[in-house]
Design an enzyme around this catalytic site. Structure first.
Site, PDB file in Angstrom:
ATOM      1  N   ASP A   5       0.868  -1.260   0.054  1.00  0.00           N
ATOM      2  CA  ASP A   5      -0.088   0.049   0.054  1.00  0.00           C
ATOM      3  C   ASP A   5       0.809   1.182  -0.105  1.00  0.00           C
ATOM      4  O   ASP A   5       2.265   0.980   0.133  1.00  0.00           O
ATOM      5  CB  ASP A   5      -0.845  -0.009   1.442  1.00  0.00           C
TER       6      ASP A   5
HETATM    7  C1  BGC Z   1      -4.776   3.348   0.134  1.00  0.00           C
HETATM    8  C2  BGC Z   1      -5.088   2.375  -1.229  1.00  0.00           C
HETATM    9  C3  BGC Z   1      -4.793   3.224  -2.559  1.00  0.00           C
HETATM   10  C4  BGC Z   1      -3.431   3.837  -2.349  1.00  0.00           C
HETATM   11  C5  BGC Z   1      -3.097   4.778  -3.499  1.00  0.00           C
HETATM   12  C6  BGC Z   1      -3.738   4.051   0.084  1.00  0.00           C
HETATM   13  O1  BGC Z   1      -3.889   5.126   0.805  1.00  0.00           O
HETATM   14  O2  BGC Z   1      -5.170   2.641   1.263  1.00  0.00           O
HETATM   15  O3  BGC Z   1      -6.200   1.903  -1.048  1.00  0.00           O
HETATM   16  O4  BGC Z   1      -4.862   2.140  -3.391  1.00  0.00           O
HETATM   17  O5  BGC Z   1      -3.425   4.835  -1.431  1.00  0.00           O
HETATM   18  O6  BGC Z   1      -3.667   5.760  -3.712  1.00  0.00           O
END
Ligand code: BGC
Length: 780
Positions: A254
């Site tokens: 993530d």
């Molecule tokens: C989120 C993800 C997301 C990623 C990219 C993170 O903060 O938890 O779900 O895909 O950011 O934006």
């Protein structure tokens, strides 16, 4: 990109890796230096993988990944992951909360295809979704992005979505792996969960999608699982995901989830996102040079990045386009399918008591509530899409009614138009508008600030001004239909006595406004059902007291009793149970036949569903399994399968399916595997978890888990053992010891039954060698 042409259907070539020669992964890998390989393991910027350039030529192209999950969020210049920067227009499909309530795998596949088409048309290789985290508590601020409190619904729907997206030759990212069930402290908190609970509740949705649809990528979560960051959790990322489930794709972090990059590579985290500015690439190189990290592990991760690039290239070479109108229509169909009619009680009217819905006279209504004009249709954070269009219910209703039906806002929203009038004046206007209307359509729901990625909700209540409005309006005109908007469970019991009809469209995407009107007018017969329990009170919810944790830990103290499993085990009242949802037609269930499958492990289930009403409708039939006698505590019933059937009035269909060994099993933490314990199982079929229409008992052979007797087995274990019991009784009788007779005395026995035999024997004066001989005999 041209928006108005349709993309030619994907061919098989679109979905497979580029043939050798075009981008030969092994050849490229063999040509890379350690530094180049390490560079592939982190992002170029927010959204791109790093390329490898050599002598002005591109050895490895960079590909783009972007959010996700219910629409494409491809940011233009100002990249961030908070949903702040602008993104290109894309269809905002219903959020997972709404899509989930459709229980419709065919629909999810079609939505997936549309998402895939938009991803491809925008030159993006991977859409970052779907999210299959379990709704452990209705307070999780990100529940709108997740499907259910139940892993079977979440897993089956996400499988269909992933299949659909990937059929267009682009990838998905199944997230957030694992046990990311809250936003509070999400980058540090340790989710402390026992293995059985992980295996039965928090992992199976991921497992279903991985084993059935092979998502191109899996995204690890921010949090720790039992003290270890998911981004460096060898057991999760390698033992479970790859070795047990056979995951073939790439694991991406993530955004910002990496703590120790070297530990991450060793654990199976292939790609760090976003860019670390080269810092962690250098750490990886240094660790290899110092002998602290095996270069083979760097090769394995780099290979997976190269494979991702390779499988992305065909679609990137033929982006195509998509049909904005067709996708909007699909978003509308999906939002209507996910709308749940919670209640539709008869109300007195000129022609006697009758339910308010579907509306008999759509022109004779008053529309109230700012949410009818300013829809809330998606949640905040990384999933926020810039919609191609936006429907509001007020405009849609006026169009459907062919009349300029009256409207009053009743309350203000920060995201709505400015209105300087006092709350009292707004309510007074709404009451006047409602008076005399045939039916009042009152739009209520959670304001945007109540739920978001990044933080959790504090309570389940509607804003007080909205409840006050409902009370005032209902006093003037009791024919009130409440239409809810919100991404997760809302507490309805404090006020629903004033709402004889009640439905929720969740956060229904850009066409949510028109979709809910389709249901109100009866253009669409509602068929959505709850994939999460609506509790009476926050205090009743399973994780209450253990959410969101404290001092860096959140204890999953409720174990496997999550969602309806909890309420059923406690026989607790709820506002609306899991699986509930009404229709404008009615369905009858019958002819249940269950029989052990040919292999002895499975159970074949067959039953009929008949549309007994007067309208075409769809029913979600749910199949639950209970195992009342087991070595471990099992929830009273667990959903194991479901079927959505489409039936004309009077039409009947047979649903036939097989419950597998795994569907009947539990995870035995001591043995470290799934166990099917033989005995009698209960198969229930119903229209909801609390509207069970059919039940049958089935005897399943399964395993006998009786452990071998030892001296440390309890007196009761000995007494109930088919061999050991008679032996023990005989030995005691023959011993002549004064206390021997007391052991099975009905008053004395319960007191000592739980003691190890060793202790009972020593109190009774049995010689150790005699006990040893007895044990030997019992085991032989
Ligand atoms: C989120 C993800 C997301 C990623 C990219 C993170 O903060 O938890 O779900 O895909 O950011 O934006």
């Amino acid at each position: 990109m041209t928006l108005d042409q349709t993309l030619p259907a994907a061919t098989a070539d679109d979905t497979i890796a580029q043939p050798a020669g075009a981008f030969d992964v092994e050849r490229v890998l063999a040509s890379l230096s350690l530094e180049e390989k390490a560079s592939l393991l982190s992002g170029l910027d927010f959204w791109h993988t790093q390329p490898v350039e050599r002598d002005g030529a591109t050895v490895v192209p960079s590909v783009m990944v972007t959010d996700g999950p219910h629409g494409l969020r491809k940011q233009d210049e100002s990249a961030d992951h908070l949903g702040l920067g602008n993104s290109v227009p894309a269809t905002c499909f219903p959020t997972a909360a709404a899509l989930g309530s459709s229980w419709d795998t065919d629909l999810l596949r079609r939505v997936g295809e549309a998402l895939g088409r938009e991803t491809r048309a925008n030159d993006v290789a991977v859409l970052l979704g779907p999210g299959v985290n379990i709704k452990r508590s209705p307070l999780c601020g990100r529940n709108f992005e997740y499907f259910s409190e139940d892993p079977v619904v979440a897993g089956d729907l996400a499988t269909a979505l992933v299949d659909g997206i990937q059929s267009l030759g682009v990838g998905t990212s199944l997230k957030h792996f694992a046990a990311n069930n809250q936003e509070a402290d999400r980058m540090r908190v340790s989710a402390d969960v026992d293995e059985r609970t992980l295996r039965e509740i928090y992992l199976p949705a991921f497992e279903r999608v991985v084993t059935r649809a092979q998502p191109w990528t899996v995204m690890c979560s921010y949090n720790k699982v039992n003290g270890v960051y998911a981004s460096q959790h060898d057991w999760l990322l390698t033992t479970v995901l790859r070795d047990e489930w056979g995951f073939e794709g790439l694991v991406v972090s993530d955004w910002g989830a990496v703590r120790d990059r070297v530990a991450g590579v060793a654990a199976g985290l292939d790609l760090e996102m976003p860019s670390s500015g080269g810092r962690t690439d250098a750490e990886v190189v240094a660790a290899v040079r110092a002998g602290a990290l095996d270069e083979a592990l760097v090769d394995a991760a780099a290979r997976r990045v190269l494979q991702l690039v390779a499988r992305s290239l065909p679609a990137l070479g033929a982006p195509g386009s998509f049909d904005v109108e067709a996708h909007h229509a699909l978003a509308r169909e999906a939002a209507a399918a996910g709308t749940v009619l919670l209640r539709n009680d008869p109300v007195d009217g000129p022609a006697g008591p009758a339910p308010l819905l579907p509306l008999r006279a759509p022109a004779d209504v008053a529309v109230l509530g700012e949410l009818a004009r300013t829809p809330r249709y998606q949640g905040a954070g990384s999933s926020q899409v810039n919609p191609t269009r936006l429907d509001d219910a007020l405009t849609a209703l006026r169009a459907a009614a062919g009349a300029d039906v009256p409207f009053a806002a009743g309350y203000t929203l920060d995201e709505g138009p400015d209105d300087d009038r006092s709350p009292e004046a707004l309510v007074a206007e709404a009451v006047e508008t409602a008076r005399g209307a045939g039916t009042v359509l009152l739009f209520l729901g959670l304001p945007a600030a109540y739920e978001s990625e990044g933080y959790d909700r504090e309570h389940l209540d509607l804003p007080a001004d909205q409840v006050a409005l409902l009370r005032a309006v209902a006093a003037a005109n009791p024919r009130v239909v409440v239409v809810l908007a919100g991404g997760s469970a809302i507490s309805v019991s404090p006020w629903q006595d004033a709402a004889p009809a009640l439905l929720t469209g969740w956060l229904g995407g850009q066409a949510g406004g028109s979709a809910v009107v389709d249901v109100l007018t009866g253009a669409v017969t509602p068929s959505g059902k709850l994939t999460e329990t609506l509790p009476l009170r926050l205090e009743d919810t399973p994780a209450f007291g253990n959410f969101p944790g404290e001092l860096g830990h959140v204890r999953y103290g409720e174990g496997v009793l999550v969602g309806y499993r909890w309420y059923d085990a406690r026989r607790a009242e709820v506002a609306y149970p899991f699986g509930h949802g009404l229709s404008y037609t009615t369905f009858a269930y019958g002819d249940l036949v269950t029989r052990p499958g040919r292999d002895g492990d499975s159970v074949e289930v067959r039953f009929s569903v008949t549309n007994t009403g007067t309208r075409l409708g769809q029913e979600v039939a749910q199949i639950y399994v209970g195992d009342p006698v087991a070595t471990v505590l099992r929830p009273p019933r667990e959903l194991k399968a479901f079927a959505k059937v489409d039936l004309h009035p009077g039409e009947s269909t047979t649903v036939a399916l097989t419950l597998s060994r795994r569907d009947l099993s539990y995870f035995h933490p001591g043995l470290g595997r799934w166990v099917l314990e033989g005995g009698q199982f209960v198969i229930e079929v119903g229209a909801s978890s609390r509207d069970l229409r059919l039940a049958a008992h089935v005897d399943v052979v399964g395993e006998d888990l009786t452990p071998p007797l030892t001296e440390w087995s309890t007196l009761e274990e000995w007494a109930e053992h088919p061999v050991g019991g008679p032996l023990l009784r005989g030995a005691l009788e023959a011993s002549g010891l004064p206390m021997a007779g007391a052991v099975f005395d009905p008053e004395f026995y319960p007191v000592i039954a739980g003691m190890p035999l060793l202790k009972v024997a020593s109190f009774a004066g049995v010689k150790p060698e005699d006990l040893e001989a007895l044990t030997e005999k019992a085991r032989s």
